[in-house]
Write a protein that holds these residues in place. Structure first.
Motif, PDB file in Angstrom:
ATOM      1  N   VAL A  61       0.820  -1.208   0.000  1.00  0.00           N
ATOM      2  CA  VAL A  61       0.000   0.000   0.000  1.00  0.00           C
ATOM      3  C   VAL A  61       0.857   1.263   0.000  1.00  0.00           C
ATOM      4  N   CYS A  62       1.762   1.352   0.995  1.00  0.00           N
ATOM      5  CA  CYS A  62       2.557   2.581   1.134  1.00  0.00           C
ATOM      6  C   CYS A  62       4.008   2.419   0.684  1.00  0.00           C
ATOM      7  N   GLY A  63       4.442   1.207   0.446  1.00  0.00           N
ATOM      8  CA  GLY A  63       5.800   0.983  -0.025  1.00  0.00           C
ATOM      9  C   GLY A  63       6.872   0.982   1.040  1.00  0.00           C
ATOM     10  N   GLN A  64       6.494   1.164   2.304  1.00  0.00           N
ATOM     11  CA  GLN A  64       7.473   1.176   3.384  1.00  0.00           C
ATOM     12  C   GLN A  64       8.051  -0.219   3.614  1.00  0.00           C
ATOM     13  N   GLY A  65       9.329  -0.257   4.036  1.00  0.00           N
ATOM     14  CA  GLY A  65       9.986  -1.529   4.260  1.00  0.00           C
ATOM     15  C   GLY A  65       9.477  -2.240   5.503  1.00  0.00           C
ATOM     16  N   ARG A  66       9.568  -3.534   5.455  1.00  0.00           N
ATOM     17  CA  ARG A  66       9.110  -4.367   6.568  1.00  0.00           C
ATOM     18  C   ARG A  66      10.108  -4.382   7.727  1.00  0.00           C
ATOM     19  N   TYR A  67      11.397  -4.343   7.391  1.00  0.00           N
ATOM     20  CA  TYR A  67      12.437  -4.484   8.416  1.00  0.00           C
ATOM     21  C   TYR A  67      13.177  -3.162   8.671  1.00  0.00           C
ATOM     22  N   LYS A  68      13.816  -3.096   9.842  1.00  0.00           N
ATOM     23  CA  LYS A  68      14.539  -1.892  10.232  1.00  0.00           C
ATOM     24  C   LYS A  68      15.758  -1.653   9.361  1.00  0.00           C
ATOM     25  N   SER A  69      16.437  -2.716   8.971  1.00  0.00           N
ATOM     26  CA  SER A  69      17.606  -2.603   8.098  1.00  0.00           C
ATOM     27  C   SER A  69      17.650  -3.791   7.157  1.00  0.00           C
ATOM     28  N   ARG A  70      18.439  -3.678   6.108  1.00  0.00           N
ATOM     29  CA  ARG A  70      18.502  -4.744   5.118  1.00  0.00           C
ATOM     30  C   ARG A  70      19.312  -5.938   5.620  1.00  0.00           C
ATOM     31  N   GLY A  71      20.285  -5.686   6.471  1.00  0.00           N
ATOM     32  CA  GLY A  71      21.152  -6.759   6.936  1.00  0.00           C
ATOM     33  C   GLY A  71      20.469  -7.730   7.881  1.00  0.00           C
ATOM     34  N   LYS A  72      19.712  -7.198   8.842  1.00  0.00           N
ATOM     35  CA  LYS A  72      19.038  -8.031   9.837  1.00  0.00           C
ATOM     36  C   LYS A  72      17.526  -7.933   9.659  1.00  0.00           C
ATOM     37  N   LYS A  73      16.852  -9.055   9.768  1.00  0.00           N
ATOM     38  CA  LYS A  73      15.406  -9.071   9.594  1.00  0.00           C
ATOM     39  C   LYS A  73      14.691  -8.775  10.914  1.00  0.00           C
ATOM     40  N   VAL A  74      14.859  -7.534  11.357  1.00  0.00           N
ATOM     41  CA  VAL A  74      14.186  -7.074  12.570  1.00  0.00           C
ATOM     42  C   VAL A  74      12.973  -6.250  12.150  1.00  0.00           C
ATOM     43  N   PRO A  75      11.762  -6.702  12.443  1.00  0.00           N
ATOM     44  CA  PRO A  75      10.560  -5.990  11.976  1.00  0.00           C
ATOM     45  C   PRO A  75      10.438  -4.606  12.584  1.00  0.00           C
ATOM     46  N   ARG A  76       9.908  -3.695  11.821  1.00  0.00           N
ATOM     47  CA  ARG A  76       9.691  -2.327  12.297  1.00  0.00           C
ATOM     48  C   ARG A  76       8.480  -2.242  13.223  1.00  0.00           C
ATOM     49  N   LYS A  77       7.535  -3.139  13.032  1.00  0.00           N
ATOM     50  CA  LYS A  77       6.358  -3.157  13.912  1.00  0.00           C
ATOM     51  C   LYS A  77       5.857  -4.586  14.038  1.00  0.00           C
ATOM     52  N   VAL A  78       5.422  -4.942  15.250  1.00  0.00           N
ATOM     53  CA  VAL A  78       4.884  -6.272  15.530  1.00  0.00           C
ATOM     54  C   VAL A  78       3.541  -6.121  16.234  1.00  0.00           C
ATOM     55  N   VAL A  79       2.551  -6.874  15.805  1.00  0.00           N
ATOM     56  CA  VAL A  79       1.254  -6.884  16.483  1.00  0.00           C
ATOM     57  C   VAL A  79       1.052  -8.252  17.121  1.00  0.00           C
ATOM     58  N   TRP A  80       0.369  -8.256  18.252  1.00  0.00           N
ATOM     59  CA  TRP A  80       0.102  -9.496  18.984  1.00  0.00           C
ATOM     60  C   TRP A  80      -1.356  -9.872  18.786  1.00  0.00           C
ATOM     61  N   TYR A  81      -1.589 -11.122  18.395  1.00  0.00           N
ATOM     62  CA  TYR A  81      -2.949 -11.629  18.233  1.00  0.00           C
ATOM     63  C   TYR A  81      -3.238 -12.628  19.347  1.00  0.00           C
ATOM     64  N   PHE A  82      -4.323 -12.383  20.067  1.00  0.00           N
ATOM     65  CA  PHE A  82      -4.715 -13.255  21.175  1.00  0.00           C
ATOM     66  C   PHE A  82      -5.989 -14.003  20.786  1.00  0.00           C
ATOM     67  N   PRO A  83      -5.900 -15.287  20.430  1.00  0.00           N
ATOM     68  CA  PRO A  83      -7.090 -16.060  20.037  1.00  0.00           C
ATOM     69  C   PRO A  83      -8.151 -16.052  21.132  1.00  0.00           C
ATOM     70  N   ILE A  84      -9.401 -15.903  20.736  1.00  0.00           N
ATOM     71  CA  ILE A  84     -10.489 -15.790  21.700  1.00  0.00           C
ATOM     72  C   ILE A  84     -10.897 -17.131  22.300  1.00  0.00           C
ATOM     73  N   THR A  85     -10.810 -18.224  21.515  1.00  0.00           N
ATOM     74  CA  THR A  85     -11.303 -19.525  21.980  1.00  0.00           C
ATOM     75  C   THR A  85     -10.639 -19.999  23.275  1.00  0.00           C
ATOM     76  N   PRO A  86      -9.305 -19.997  23.386  1.00  0.00           N
ATOM     77  CA  PRO A  86      -8.685 -20.444  24.643  1.00  0.00           C
ATOM     78  C   PRO A  86      -9.105 -19.604  25.844  1.00  0.00           C
ATOM     79  N   ARG A  87      -9.371 -18.319  25.619  1.00  0.00           N
ATOM     80  CA  ARG A  87      -9.772 -17.448  26.723  1.00  0.00           C
ATOM     81  C   ARG A  87     -11.172 -17.801  27.215  1.00  0.00           C
ATOM     82  N   LEU A  88     -12.072 -18.073  26.278  1.00  0.00           N
ATOM     83  CA  LEU A  88     -13.413 -18.480  26.676  1.00  0.00           C
ATOM     84  C   LEU A  88     -13.381 -19.835  27.374  1.00  0.00           C
TER      85      LEU A  88
END
Length: 230
Positions: free
Chosen positions: A128-155
């Motif tokens: 969409v915006c063309g921004q890179g996924r990682y902080k640098s080209r050498g290391k695959k460190v993501p610029r942003k991470v989201v946490w998904y918490f499945p609902i079924t185990p909680r219920l």
């Protein structure tokens, strides 16, 4: 602790413990559930129970990790020698770690355009915006991470506890007020509203009191898209 020993709870925890290491942690939790805080202490105050209570106080009172550590160290030094009270947040988390709920981490676009999963799993730039996924080209460190918490185990965790299970079904099992001769039906709970009842009518959804209606709270009854909610 009685809930921890329940056969259904054991089955659920064992199902979530997929590796030998996780099963070893679960076995250790059972030991901590029987280990007294110190010799001569009340039987119900086990290492696991006191640790859970301490973490609950931390959450309820918004203690920082540093303040939690100081509190635990303070009481550990003043309890009888050989006591099993954890002295840090790291140690406390290890005691209760089998009770942690599963979660999944996904890389995301720095501008929140998309999540790198499915067809985008192997992409290194946002479509969409063309921004890179990682902080640098050498290391695959993501610029942003989201946490998904499945609902079924909680219920599932709610329903394995008899007290919580009763609360989860209160909307169906509660004693409803009688209809007022002048005002008619009085809304005393979201389940009295037409939106709730209309959802219950869909494929007999309301026949089972255990069915959960997510998002249908007193500040936003909106199971259908054509109704506004705040």
């Amino acid at each position: 602790m009685s809930a921890l020993r329940d056969a259904h709870v054991q089955e659920l925890l064992l199902k979530e413990a997929s590796t030998v290491r996780e099963k070893a942690k679960l076995a250790q939790m059972e030991i901590d559930g029987r280990t007294p805080l110190y010799l001569g202490f009340r039987p119900q105050d086990t290492r696991l129970q006191v640790t859970l209570d301490a973490l609950e106080m931390k959450s309820g009172n918004k203690w920082t990790d540093a303040s939690f550590n100081k509190n635990m160290q303070f009481f550990h030094e003043r309890l009888p020698e050989g006591n099993t009270l954890p002295t840090s947040i790291e140690e406390a988390k290890k005691v209760v770690c089998p009770l942690d709920l599963p979660h999944v981490k996904y890389h995301a676009c720095i501008n929140d355009c998309a999540i790198y999963r499915g067809e985008y799993e192997d992409r290194t730039t946002c479509t969409v915006c063309g921004q890179g996924r990682y902080k640098s080209r050498g290391k695959k460190v993501p610029r942003k991470v989201v946490w998904y918490f499945p609902i079924t185990p909680r219920l599932q965790r709610y329903f394995v506890d008899p007290k919580e299970a009763k609360l989860m079904q209160w909307h169906a099992e509660r004693e409803k007020p009688e209809e007022d001769p002048e005002k008619g039906r009085i809304l005393t709970h979201p389940s009295d509203a037409s939106q709730w009842q209309e959802l219950d009518a869909v494929e007999n959804f309301g026949d089972d009191a255990r069915n959960v209606r997510l998002g249908m709270s007193t500040d936003g009854l909106n199971p259908f898209g054509n109704q506004s909610s705040t």
